[in-house]
Write a protein that holds these residues in place. Structure first.
Motif, mmCIF file in Angstrom:
data_model
loop_
_atom_site.group_PDB
_atom_site.id
_atom_site.type_symbol
_atom_site.label_atom_id
_atom_site.label_comp_id
_atom_site.label_asym_id
_atom_site.label_seq_id
_atom_site.Cartn_x
_atom_site.Cartn_y
_atom_site.Cartn_z
ATOM 1 N N ASP A 61 1.064 -1.076 0.151
ATOM 2 C CA ASP A 61 -0.487 -0.335 0.164
ATOM 3 C C ASP A 61 0.761 1.239 0.053
ATOM 4 O O ASP A 61 2.312 1.008 -0.189
ATOM 5 N N ALA A 62 -0.303 2.572 0.303
ATOM 6 C CA ALA A 62 1.034 3.546 -0.122
ATOM 7 C C ALA A 62 1.905 3.428 1.100
ATOM 8 O O ALA A 62 2.779 4.029 0.526
ATOM 9 N N ALA A 63 1.470 3.161 2.393
ATOM 10 C CA ALA A 63 2.804 3.185 3.100
ATOM 11 C C ALA A 63 3.883 1.516 2.963
ATOM 12 O O ALA A 63 4.899 2.064 3.903
ATOM 13 N N GLY A 64 3.797 1.010 2.214
ATOM 14 C CA GLY A 64 4.612 0.346 1.964
ATOM 15 C C GLY A 64 4.603 -0.899 2.950
ATOM 16 O O GLY A 64 5.157 -1.727 3.631
ATOM 17 N N ASN A 65 2.839 -1.471 3.346
ATOM 18 C CA ASN A 65 3.117 -2.082 4.785
ATOM 19 C C ASN A 65 2.668 -3.454 3.241
ATOM 20 O O ASN A 65 1.510 -3.362 1.903
ATOM 21 N N ASP A 409 8.959 -4.536 8.499
ATOM 22 C CA ASP A 409 9.398 -3.139 8.411
ATOM 23 C C ASP A 409 10.484 -2.612 7.499
ATOM 24 O O ASP A 409 10.727 -1.014 7.881
ATOM 25 N N ARG A 412 8.847 -0.475 4.998
ATOM 26 C CA ARG A 412 8.183 0.493 5.134
ATOM 27 C C ARG A 412 8.907 1.579 5.384
ATOM 28 O O ARG A 412 8.480 2.769 4.456
ATOM 29 N N ARG A 413 10.132 1.548 6.218
ATOM 30 C CA ARG A 413 11.282 2.386 6.360
ATOM 31 C C ARG A 413 11.449 3.433 4.860
ATOM 32 O O ARG A 413 11.893 3.774 4.669
ATOM 33 N N PHE A 415 10.193 3.174 2.417
ATOM 34 C CA PHE A 415 8.921 4.088 1.711
ATOM 35 C C PHE A 415 8.567 5.184 2.711
ATOM 36 O O PHE A 415 8.684 6.206 1.564
ATOM 37 N N ALA A 416 9.045 5.683 3.608
ATOM 38 C CA ALA A 416 8.950 6.607 4.688
ATOM 39 C C ALA A 416 9.601 7.453 3.998
ATOM 40 O O ALA A 416 9.522 8.513 4.074
ATOM 41 N N GLU A 419 9.054 9.356 0.437
ATOM 42 C CA GLU A 419 8.297 10.332 0.991
ATOM 43 C C GLU A 419 9.173 11.019 1.758
ATOM 44 O O GLU A 419 8.814 12.180 0.963
ATOM 45 N N LYS A 420 10.137 11.671 2.194
ATOM 46 C CA LYS A 420 10.711 12.184 2.418
ATOM 47 C C LYS A 420 11.423 13.038 1.888
ATOM 48 O O LYS A 420 11.817 14.118 2.100
#
Ligand SMILES: *Cc1c(COP(=O)(O)O)cnc(C)c1O
Length: 575
Positions: A61-65, A409, A412-413, A415-416, A419-420
């Motif tokens: 998903d958009a958050a990398g889940n 995880d 997800r990192r 993806f985070a 985003e930054k």
């Protein structure tokens, strides 16, 4: 069919994209090995499980889940049904096994058959029918049952097929070590396993080869002995105890494989040394992995090699002479391969990728030790480098095992961080990494990033695929890179020996190399960069291929006692 002399057993084999029967490097290596065996006409056969539900399909998903779906496929549509069925006793039940045949065809038409074992047979219980559904699925109990089917069932199938001249049974990692029990049974011809004498064990040992891929003891495949007794039965459990394969109430598949193999090897020279230290009681050799050259070369590079060194397909060593290819032609072929990559990545992810920008690639299983996120340790510095030394963008891909929370995880990192970095450094994460994406990404990026936590990367092969396409590596010293690294000639090292336990220092070194060497060369001395791409092909593509690897297995492991001139008893071409 010529007489088969080598049987290769692997829990996973990557045969083609439409067959999700692999999870990562181990399976890709197995597939590449068989493709080279068919090219060379080695009289080989392979055994694996059918994995009807596949490994899994990855959604992000958009958050990398990550979420997972079955990747069910139809063996009936792609494979040939094979006649004899065999049985294996599991927990006292007679489980029926059927097999499907896939044929790997070599460049000269020679063939290597692969048998995919399947317990979805009428008459088996519903639970037993599902035993060949999920690669690395379920718990210890499920997996030990699978390993019994692979090892014992595989030996019985080859016997039922009349393959009586097999000289070497090759275990690709410990998952197939129970084949030793299958061979011991054969040897005992109905007599109790527990009365097997040292000479019987020696006779089995004489026939087995074991390749270990595990650089640390924690990676060993092992089961409680009570579970082994429950699944395999008393006679087999007693025999395993009598041959000292169960220590401290644990059946350790690595020890079983070591105990029953005449030849043992690691998958890179350094990994061989580590393994020798882990198993001081056994001589451990090393044969460095490779990749199947014809499979992993991007079309534009293949056309270039065809023009200048047409022999490369038949004999990969000719890739050495890529050193004579004009730089402008290398640059043009790479430009095409990069375009072939960026368009589908844009479509899959929406990332605004620019063909003029230095593109880093990182695609591999999202396992914690691979550290996909090391490059994001200091986002301020990364942005500063991109502003000062030149722009960069990145392409990631990789699945985490469904039960691997730290791996999830890590996605997800990434993806985070993406985003930054939005607006300064484009970062694309391609979902559902597979053979096709592996080829596109290693074929078309400008730099391959490899940042494993040492010494967990026994070999690694994606950097070899990159090298085959002229893509240099920026890598920590581990696995194959100890051998492939020539500073400023095939890529760049990250950190040095002493930095192993200091991720911060490794990240600093990574940033230093990008800022001071890679980016300036790419943007201000681009000819020098292309020259480095060319030497990467000449030095590394000509060596880190499965053709050279298989010839080494033939010389050192399969046929060490056969005179050189005839060390490959060739299989005739198919009619
Ligand atoms: C090459 C490949 C791998 C192995 O890559 P490593 O660098 O060895 O981790 C895994 N999965 C796929 C799909 C590949 O093509």
């Amino acid at each position: 069919m010529p007489e088969v002399r080598i049987a290769y057993f692997s829990m996973e084999i990557a045969l083609q994209s439409a067959m999700p029967t692999y999870s990562g490097g181990l399976g890709v290596l197995a597939g590449d090995m068989l493709r080279s065996a068919a090219d060379l006409g080695l009289p080989m056969v392979a055994v694996t499980l059918v994995h009807r539900k596949g490994y899994f399909r990855q959604r992000l998903d958009a958050a990398g889940n990550q979420s997972e779906e079955d990747a069910a496929w139809q063996p009936e549509a792609l494979l040939e049904a094979v006649e004899p069925q065999v049985g294996v006793a599991i927990e006292g039940r007679a489980v029926r096994i059927r097999a499907w045949r896939y044929t790997v065809k070599g460049i000269a038409g020679r063939e290597v058959p692969v048998y995919l074992l399947d317990t979805a047979v009428a008459g088996n219980s519903v639970w037993d029918q599902a035993l060949t559904d999920h690669l690395y699925g379920g718990d210890d109990h499920y997996r030990l049952c699978q390993e019994a089917i692979l090892g014992i069932g595989g030996v019985r199938l080859l016997q039922a097929l009349g393959m009586n001249a097999i000289r070497s049974y090759h275990m690709n990692e410990g998952h197939s070590a129970l084949l030793a029990l299958g061979l011991l049974e054969q040897r005992m011809q109905g007599r109790e396993l527990t009365i097997a004498a040292a000479a019987d064990v020696e006779a089995v040992r004489e026939r087995c080869i074991f390749t270990t891929h595990t650089p640390v003891p924690a990676g060993h495949d092992q089961f409680p002995s009570a579970l082994a007794r429950q699944v395999l039965g008393d006679a087999a459990a007693d025999a395993l105890e009598a041959t000292h394969c169960c220590a401290n109430n644990v059946l350790n598949m690595t020890y079983l494989a070591l105990r029953f193999s005449r030849y043992v090897n690691g998958v890179a020279m350094h990994h061989g040394e580590l393994s020798q230290d882990m198993y001081p009681n056994y001589p451990v050799r090393a044969i460095t992995n490779g990749v199947h050259a014809v499979t992993w070369v991007a079309p534009a590079l293949a056309a270039l090699y065809d023009r200048h060194i047409p022999e490369w397909r038949r004999d990969n060593q000719y890739l050495r002479y890529a050193i004579g290819i004009p730089l402008a032609e290398i640059a043009e072929a790479h430009r095409l391969a990069k375009a072939e990559l960026l368009e589908p990545v844009r479509q899959a992810t929406g990332a605004p990728l620019d063909p003029r920008v230095l593109t880093l690639g990182f695609a591999r299983r999202a396992a914690g030790y691979k550290r996909a996120d090391l490059v994001f340790s200091n986002l301020e510095r990364l942005q500063w480098i991109a502003r000062r030394a030149g722009p960069l963008q990145m392409i990631f891909a990789g699945k985490a095992h469904p039960q691997d929370e730290p791996g999830k995880d890590m996605i997800r990192r990434v993806f985070a961080a993406a985003e930054k970095l939005r607006g300064t450094i484009a970062v694309a994460y391609v979902p559902d990494y597979d053979l096709r994406w592996g080829g596109l990404i290693t074929g078309g990026v400008d730099l391959w990033l490899n940042t494993p936590h040492r010494p967990y990367e026994a070999s690694g092969t994606s950097g070899m695929k990159a090298a085959l396409n002229g893509v240099p590596s920026l890598s920590v010293p581990d696995g194959w890179w100890y051998e492939g690294h020539f500073e400023g000639v095939t890529g760049w090292d990250i950190g040095h020996e002493e930095l192993s336990e200091d991720p911060e220092a490794e990240a600093d070194s990574l940033y230093d190399k990008l800022e001071l060497l890679v980016l300036p060369m790419f943007y201000t001395r681009h000819d020098a960069y292309v020259e480095l791409m060319r030497s990467t092909i000449a030095l590394n593509a000509s060596f880190f291929n499965t053709q050279r690897m298989l010839l080494q297995y033939a010389l050192n492991a399969y046929f060490p006692d056969v005179p050189r001139g005839q060390f490959i008893p060739a299989a005739p071409a198919a009619p």
